[in-house]
Design a protein around this motif. Structure first.
Motif, PDB file in Angstrom:
ATOM      1  N   ALA A 186       2.018  18.923  23.142  1.00 42.74           N
ATOM      2  CA  ALA A 186       2.569  19.001  21.785  1.00 42.74           C
ATOM      3  C   ALA A 186       3.050  20.417  21.467  1.00 42.74           C
ATOM      4  CB  ALA A 186       1.517  18.551  20.768  1.00 42.74           C
ATOM      5  N   GLU A 187       2.307  21.419  21.912  1.00 46.17           N
ATOM      6  CA  GLU A 187       2.686  22.799  21.625  1.00 46.17           C
ATOM      7  C   GLU A 187       4.005  23.171  22.305  1.00 46.17           C
ATOM      8  OE1 GLU A 187       1.118  27.372  22.443  1.00 46.17           O
ATOM      9  OE2 GLU A 187      -0.115  25.656  23.021  1.00 46.17           O
ATOM     10  N   ILE A 188       4.127  22.848  23.586  1.00 45.31           N
ATOM     11  CA  ILE A 188       5.316  23.255  24.352  1.00 45.31           C
ATOM     12  C   ILE A 188       6.541  22.456  23.922  1.00 45.31           C
ATOM     13  CG2 ILE A 188       6.342  23.317  26.659  1.00 45.31           C
ATOM     14  CD1 ILE A 188       3.527  23.847  27.762  1.00 45.31           C
ATOM     15  N   ARG A 189       6.393  21.146  23.842  1.00 46.14           N
ATOM     16  CA  ARG A 189       7.560  20.314  23.550  1.00 46.14           C
ATOM     17  C   ARG A 189       7.971  20.387  22.086  1.00 46.14           C
ATOM     18  NH1 ARG A 189      10.546  19.141  27.793  1.00 46.14           N
ATOM     19  NH2 ARG A 189      11.374  17.307  26.716  1.00 46.14           N
ATOM     20  N   SER A 190       7.033  20.614  21.184  1.00 46.61           N
ATOM     21  CA  SER A 190       7.402  20.728  19.771  1.00 46.61           C
ATOM     22  C   SER A 190       8.275  21.957  19.533  1.00 46.61           C
ATOM     23  CB  SER A 190       6.147  20.799  18.894  1.00 46.61           C
ATOM     24  OG  SER A 190       5.400  21.976  19.155  1.00 46.61           O
ATOM     25  N   GLN A 191       7.979  23.046  20.242  1.00 48.22           N
ATOM     26  CA  GLN A 191       8.811  24.242  20.124  1.00 48.22           C
ATOM     27  C   GLN A 191      10.226  23.965  20.624  1.00 48.22           C
ATOM     28  OE1 GLN A 191       6.803  27.390  22.196  1.00 48.22           O
ATOM     29  NE2 GLN A 191       5.026  27.370  20.835  1.00 48.22           N
ATOM     30  N   TYR A 192      10.308  23.225  21.715  1.00 47.00           N
ATOM     31  CA  TYR A 192      11.615  22.866  22.276  1.00 47.00           C
ATOM     32  C   TYR A 192      12.409  22.011  21.289  1.00 47.00           C
ATOM     33  CZ  TYR A 192      14.500  19.432  24.811  1.00 47.00           C
ATOM     34  OH  TYR A 192      15.494  18.573  25.201  1.00 47.00           O
TER      35      TYR A 192
ATOM     36  N   ASN B 172       9.377  10.334  27.364  1.00 42.98           N
ATOM     37  CA  ASN B 172       8.521  11.215  28.163  1.00 42.98           C
ATOM     38  C   ASN B 172       7.047  10.921  27.918  1.00 42.98           C
ATOM     39  OD1 ASN B 172      10.666  12.649  29.313  1.00 42.98           O
ATOM     40  ND2 ASN B 172      10.710  14.134  27.646  1.00 42.98           N
ATOM     41  N   ILE B 173       6.685  10.817  26.654  1.00 46.96           N
ATOM     42  CA  ILE B 173       5.288  10.618  26.274  1.00 46.96           C
ATOM     43  C   ILE B 173       4.769   9.286  26.818  1.00 46.96           C
ATOM     44  CG2 ILE B 173       3.777  10.198  24.280  1.00 46.96           C
ATOM     45  CD1 ILE B 173       5.511  12.275  22.769  1.00 46.96           C
ATOM     46  N   CYS B 174       5.594   8.254  26.727  1.00 51.85           N
ATOM     47  CA  CYS B 174       5.164   6.941  27.232  1.00 51.85           C
ATOM     48  C   CYS B 174       4.954   6.970  28.740  1.00 51.85           C
ATOM     49  CB  CYS B 174       6.211   5.878  26.875  1.00 51.85           C
ATOM     50  SG  CYS B 174       6.320   5.529  25.102  1.00 51.85           S
ATOM     51  N   ASN B 175       5.692   7.802  29.444  1.00 51.57           N
ATOM     52  CA  ASN B 175       5.568   7.872  30.901  1.00 51.57           C
ATOM     53  C   ASN B 175       4.394   8.741  31.352  1.00 51.57           C
ATOM     54  OD1 ASN B 175       7.750   6.208  31.519  1.00 51.57           O
ATOM     55  ND2 ASN B 175       9.214   7.878  31.328  1.00 51.57           N
TER      56      ASN B 175
ATOM     57  N   PHE C   2       3.055  11.719  19.944  1.00 49.82           N
ATOM     58  CA  PHE C   2       4.433  11.756  19.433  1.00 49.82           C
ATOM     59  C   PHE C   2       4.461  12.386  18.047  1.00 49.82           C
ATOM     60  CE2 PHE C   2       8.145   9.308  17.579  1.00 49.82           C
ATOM     61  CZ  PHE C   2       9.106  10.031  18.263  1.00 49.82           C
ATOM     62  N   GLN C   3       3.534  11.992  17.196  1.00 50.89           N
ATOM     63  CA  GLN C   3       3.464  12.571  15.847  1.00 50.89           C
ATOM     64  C   GLN C   3       3.253  14.079  15.922  1.00 50.89           C
ATOM     65  OE1 GLN C   3       3.598  11.388  12.704  1.00 50.89           O
ATOM     66  NE2 GLN C   3       3.368   9.170  12.806  1.00 50.89           N
ATOM     67  N   ALA C   4       2.295  14.504  16.758  1.00 54.68           N
ATOM     68  CA  ALA C   4       1.994  15.934  16.859  1.00 54.68           C
ATOM     69  C   ALA C   4       3.179  16.711  17.419  1.00 54.68           C
ATOM     70  CB  ALA C   4       0.760  16.139  17.740  1.00 54.68           C
TER      71      ALA C   4
ATOM     72  N   GLU D 166      11.302   3.838  13.520  1.00 54.29           N
ATOM     73  CA  GLU D 166      10.215   2.883  13.301  1.00 54.29           C
ATOM     74  C   GLU D 166      10.377   1.679  14.227  1.00 54.29           C
ATOM     75  OE1 GLU D 166       7.078   0.609  11.475  1.00 54.29           O
ATOM     76  OE2 GLU D 166       7.524   2.749  11.530  1.00 54.29           O
ATOM     77  N   GLU D 167      11.612   1.219  14.366  1.00 55.96           N
ATOM     78  CA  GLU D 167      11.873   0.056  15.212  1.00 55.96           C
ATOM     79  C   GLU D 167      11.596   0.365  16.684  1.00 55.96           C
ATOM     80  OE1 GLU D 167      15.581  -3.007  16.250  1.00 55.96           O
ATOM     81  OE2 GLU D 167      15.814  -1.420  14.762  1.00 55.96           O
ATOM     82  N   ARG D 168      11.946   1.574  17.120  1.00 57.34           N
ATOM     83  CA  ARG D 168      11.824   1.928  18.537  1.00 57.34           C
ATOM     84  C   ARG D 168      10.445   2.470  18.905  1.00 57.34           C
ATOM     85  NH1 ARG D 168      16.848   3.219  20.853  1.00 57.34           N
ATOM     86  NH2 ARG D 168      15.684   3.720  22.757  1.00 57.34           N
ATOM     87  N   THR D 169       9.779   3.149  17.973  1.00 53.44           N
ATOM     88  CA  THR D 169       8.518   3.812  18.304  1.00 53.44           C
ATOM     89  C   THR D 169       7.343   3.352  17.449  1.00 53.44           C
ATOM     90  OG1 THR D 169       8.760   5.671  16.744  1.00 53.44           O
ATOM     91  CG2 THR D 169       9.878   5.863  18.877  1.00 53.44           C
ATOM     92  N   GLY D 170       7.630   2.805  16.280  1.00 57.37           N
ATOM     93  CA  GLY D 170       6.545   2.446  15.371  1.00 57.37           C
ATOM     94  C   GLY D 170       5.936   3.640  14.657  1.00 57.37           C
ATOM     95  N   GLU D 171       6.609   4.796  14.709  1.00 52.77           N
ATOM     96  CA  GLU D 171       6.039   6.019  14.156  1.00 52.77           C
ATOM     97  C   GLU D 171       7.011   6.703  13.183  1.00 52.77           C
ATOM     98  OE1 GLU D 171       2.957   6.791  14.854  1.00 52.77           O
ATOM     99  OE2 GLU D 171       2.682   5.289  16.413  1.00 52.77           O
ATOM    100  N   LEU D 172       6.462   7.713  12.472  1.00 53.62           N
ATOM    101  CA  LEU D 172       7.192   8.711  11.662  1.00 53.62           C
ATOM    102  C   LEU D 172       7.701   8.184  10.325  1.00 53.62           C
ATOM    103  CD1 LEU D 172       9.288  10.584  14.379  1.00 53.62           C
ATOM    104  CD2 LEU D 172       6.907  10.929  13.723  1.00 53.62           C
TER     105      LEU D 172
END
Length: 639
Positions: free
Chosen positions: A217-223, A272-275, A286-288, A334-340
């Motif tokens: 979460a730290e590395i990818r959120s910055q990206y 990426n996260i799902c894999n 994903f949220q983080a 929401e449709e694709r991930t169920g989040e956010l």
């Protein structure tokens, strides 16, 4: 020597007696043996009881000895097992020191698992002699976990750029990049082990608290945040127009591109996260990972909202556009991930509130702009607020999807007060069905447009009565206003929406016509005659051609003077009316409408009056200025 029969029989009897004696002797011995056996059995039974009393405890002790022997064997086996990791510790330590890169990830993970199992076995034995080995194994396992986390960090950073140019992918309609397959496999293996250890140690701890989840979460959120940063800035920069009074046009703000990039970027990140992570971890990670980007989106929308509220008249449409764009972004994610969904709803809330309140504020602004006027054109010319109000409604049609949603949420008539339009605001973003432009949404918007037009006309009428005062010019002013409104509606997409409601304009047109043609009614008075004659001298009416000369002969001098005065008064009033009509500033449709109304009201009356009395000056033109053809020509010149 021969043996006789008697001798033979005697010998047989002797032999039989001898066998009986032998049998009796044996029977006596058997009886004696039986008695001895019975005596022995009695003694044996007594001895058996004694043996049983002695052998019972011996059997119990024997069993105890067997259990003890088994336990001793188990302890010896456990000691042998405990000796194995202690004996192989040096080999495992060497693998741990090499690290996952040099030792190979699979080999490294197997080594850590063996060390962890040995550590658990030793802890379970609770032998004091193994405490030092336990401490050493704990150190090795901890070192192994740390190196795994560092390796996860290293691999992920090697695959994560500081930022990418989102427009490159948007303009070429390309998917945003995802992590390479070999790195995903490596990261997934490391996460699987570390997350498993975290779950065992933390129990029901949150998945995003796992060390590798935090690293990810730290590395990818910055990206993500760095990649979207320029687009966020562009959204606020494009809100600042060179001409502050220009009405906002759809698509001229960067918010659409910003949201498009965010959606595509987030979906690639979710892949990426799902894999890499397990199913139950997808949402929290994903949220983080998206949180910093969502915080920046919220800040951007608050800044845009401040701009909109400052320029409500021209930029309220930006609020409608943002509502649609961010709502679509939320629904797609929401449709694709169920989040956010809730996070995006919170970010959108200020703009959505502004969009809802704008409906009442714009209506009040229309009234306020008219009532604040200090003067109106003396020739009845239209004023800018009329076309500007209709332009505002025309512009709203370009945002009918979000406006329709907003209309449904505040209810029919909810714009009639600012308080009502703000009421019922919720943080939830409507579902996709709310954005379907159904009949209800259109109908409510059409009602809003009709209310706006009615409010505008009422305000214009009230202000015109105060500032213009004279009915003809008020009529011109109102008719011009109605014509401009109707023309602009018919030339735009408002036509289909407002066609059933345009009767409101017909009422104002009739009102304007009545005010303007009041002069015609005044002129008509001069064309009515009340002549007192005897029954025999009464002029014929409607019976063939009218003989003006004979009619005049039947009149007395006083009546003739009255006819002359009427012609003169009509001529003066008509000239003034024609001059005034030409001086008024009228829309082409208004000029034609009023000219036709004037002609329909005056010409028939004048022609009748002329037919009866035009011989009053015998064609000299002293009193009768217009004949029927000349007055018709005047009316035609008024069109």
């Amino acid at each position: 020597m021969a043996v006789g029969p008697n001798n033979a029989r005697h010998a047989a009897d002797e032999e039989a007696r001898a066998e009986v004696d032998v049998l009796n002797s044996r029977l006596e011995k058997t009886t004696q043996l039986t008695k001895k056996i019975q005596a022995c059995l009695g003694r044996l039974d007594a001895t058996g009881k004694s043996v049983h009393d002695v052998a019972g405890p011996l059997n119990s002790e024997t069993k105890k000895l067997q259990v003890l022997s088994h336990n001793i064997d188990s302890v010896i086996a456990a000691i042998e097992r405990l000796r194995q990791p202690a004996d192989s510790k040096n080999d495992e330590e060497q693998i741990i020191r090499m690290g996952p890169d040099k030792a190979g990830l699979s080999n490294y993970l197997a080594s850590i698992k063996r060390l962890s199992k040995a550590l658990n076995d030793m802890k379970a034995s609770n032998l004091r002699s193994t405490q030092q080995t336990v401490a050493e194994l704990q150190r090795l396992v901890k070192s192994g976990h740390t190196q795994l986390e560092n390796s996860f960090d290293k691999v992920l950073r090697s695959e994560t750029p500081r930022a990418i140019e989102p427009l490159h992918y948007i303009t070429k309609d390309k998917q945003f990049p995802v992590l390479s397959q070999d790195k995903i496999v490596r990261l997934g293996l490391m996460n699987s082990y570390v997350s498993g250890v975290h779950r065992q140690s933390a129990g029901t701890g949150a998945p995003q608290e796992s060390p590798v989840a935090k690293i990810y979460a730290e590395i990818r959120s910055q990206y993500l945040a760095q990649t979207l940063g320029n687009l966020a800035a562009a959204s606020t920069n494009t809100a600042k127009k060179k001409n502050a009074d220009a009405i906002y046009r759809a698509g001229t703000n960067g918010i659409g591109t910003y949201a498009q990039a965010m959606e595509s970027l987030f979906l690639s990140e979710y892949e990426n996260i799902c894999n890499i992570f397990m199913r139950e971890d997808w949402g929290p990670v994903f949220q983080a990972t998206c949180q910093p980007s969502l915080v920046e989106l919220g800040r951007t929308l608050r800044e845009l909202n401040s701009h909109i509220k400052t320029h409500m008249n021209t930029d309220c449409y930006l609020a409608y556009e943002i509502v649609e764009i961010v709502s679509s972004l939320s629904n797609n994610l929401e449709e694709r991930t169920g989040e956010l969904k809730s996070s995006l709803a919170a970010s959108l809330k200020p703009v959505r509130e502004t969009a809802k309140s704008s409906l009442a504020e714009l209506l009040e602004d229309t009234k306020r702009r008219v009532t604040s006027l200090q003067m109106l054109p003396s020739d009845g010319a239209p004023i800018p607020v009329i076309s500007e109000t209709v332009q505002r409604l025309q512009s709203m049609v370009d945002f009918l999807r979000p406006i329709s949603s907003i209309m449904i949420s505040i209810g029919d008539g909810g714009w009639k007060s600012a308080t009502a339009s703000r009421g019922g605001v919720t943080e939830a973003i409507p579902s996709l069905s709310s954005f379907d432009i159904g009949a209800d949404g259109k109908e409510i918007f059409a009602h809003y447009c009709a209310d706006t037009i009615e409010a505008l006309m009422v305000a214009l009428d009230g202000r015109a009565r105060v500032l213009l005062q004279k009915k003809p010019v008020i009529g011109v002013f109102l008719a011009n206003s109605v014509t401009i409104i109707e023309r602009m509606i018919q030339a735009s997409e408002l036509a289909g929406l407002l066609e059933p409601r345009l009767q409101v304009l017909d009422q104002w047109r009739k009102k304007a016509t009545a005010m303007y043609t009041e002069t015609c009614r005044d002129l008509s008075v001069y064309l009515f005659d009340v002549i007192h004659t005897s029954r025999g001298q009464r002029p014929t009416s409607g019976q063939g051609a009218v003989d003006s000369a004979s009619i005049l002969k039947s009149l007395g001098s006083k009546d003739k003077e009255n006819i002359k005065a009427k012609f003169q008064a009509f001529n003066t009033g008509f000239d003034e009316m024609v001059l005034r009509h030409k001086q008024f500033s009228m829309e082409r449709e208004v000029r034609q409408m009023f000219a036709k109304d004037m002609q329909n009201m005056i010409e028939p009356l004048y022609n009748r009056f002329w037919d009866r009395y035009h011989e009053i000056d015998k064609g000299k033109g002293k009193y009768v200025k217009f004949d029927k053809s000349s007055i018709a020509a005047v009316f035609l010149s008024l069109y």
